[in-house]
Design an enzyme around this catalytic site. Sequence first.
Site, mmCIF file in Angstrom:
data_model
loop_
_atom_site.group_PDB
_atom_site.id
_atom_site.type_symbol
_atom_site.label_atom_id
_atom_site.label_comp_id
_atom_site.label_asym_id
_atom_site.label_seq_id
_atom_site.Cartn_x
_atom_site.Cartn_y
_atom_site.Cartn_z
ATOM 1 N N HIS A 144 27.678 -3.916 -8.472
ATOM 2 C CA HIS A 144 26.549 -2.986 -8.457
ATOM 3 C C HIS A 144 26.044 -2.715 -9.874
ATOM 4 C CE1 HIS A 144 26.752 -1.507 -4.219
ATOM 5 N NE2 HIS A 144 27.994 -1.940 -4.326
ATOM 6 N N GLU A 184 30.615 -1.325 -11.255
ATOM 7 C CA GLU A 184 29.346 -0.607 -11.459
ATOM 8 C C GLU A 184 28.987 -0.704 -12.941
ATOM 9 O OE1 GLU A 184 26.298 1.415 -9.672
ATOM 10 O OE2 GLU A 184 28.200 1.554 -8.597
#
Length: 299
Positions: A97, A159
């Site tokens: 992500h 992330e």
Amino acid sequence: MGCPCARVRRVGLFGGTHGNELSGVLLVRHWQQDGAEIQRAGVQVKPFLTNPRAVERCTSRPVVEDIPYEVRRAQEINHIFGPKGSDDAYDLIFDLHNTTSNMGGTIILENSRDDFTIQMVHYIKNALAPEPCPALLIEHPSLKYATTRSVAKHPVGVEVGPQPQGVARADVLEKMRKIVKHGLDFVQLFNEGKEFPPCTIEVFKILEKVDYPRNKNGEIIAIIHPKLQDQDWQPLKNGDPQFLTLDGEVIPYQGDCTVYPTFINEAAYYEKKQAFVKTEKIKLTAKHLRLSVSEQSTS
């Protein structure tokens, strides 16, 4: 006592859960065409676009007509990589992500008692040093996170930011690529029989989500204060500036203890009424990790 674990045979690399987070999309597409850098002896590594329709539209959230598709897609993922909770489920999934927040290269953990994952994060952190690699633990009694990666025995979120939605930055993509590389290196070393002594890592454990100040109509009336902007993982103490109203009033943080905000001013979270997440620093410890004896005899 050591922690004997089964050999890691199958690893998933997820990209495109949110179609406008381009680092994972581009890496997965590249690896589908040329997977040389992700190949590890004795391990099936499967790069996978989790939501092709969102990727095609470069969107983060489903439009109404996509909801049946999203449900069907989740069932397909559970069929391919699960079933969740079964022996047949994939051993490990890295879910890639991007964030618009200044979080750097962050690893997201879902289970504070998963020795294998804690040992892997410890290995990745050491491999990346001195570059920081924060770890966020989203285990919480009331805040529930539904993640596609949770079908795996060991689900790991990656992330990386800051990166605008719908944009690809070379430095951000490279950070993501390095985290995956070191994670796969750890898997290979573990499968080859390397033993990992007990270890401790520092993680940021989620406490609660904080919304923007709003008026009686639910409209935002204050934004992230400049002194808090881009300060992910930095201490926020009682009295520190937190929000700034459109009239110029500073709204300070009020709390008994120091917290460590992250996902500060994340673009995707405006609709979720979330200005940032408060975390606390804790330590996680993993036991000595080794391949189980039965697995070693069959290698």
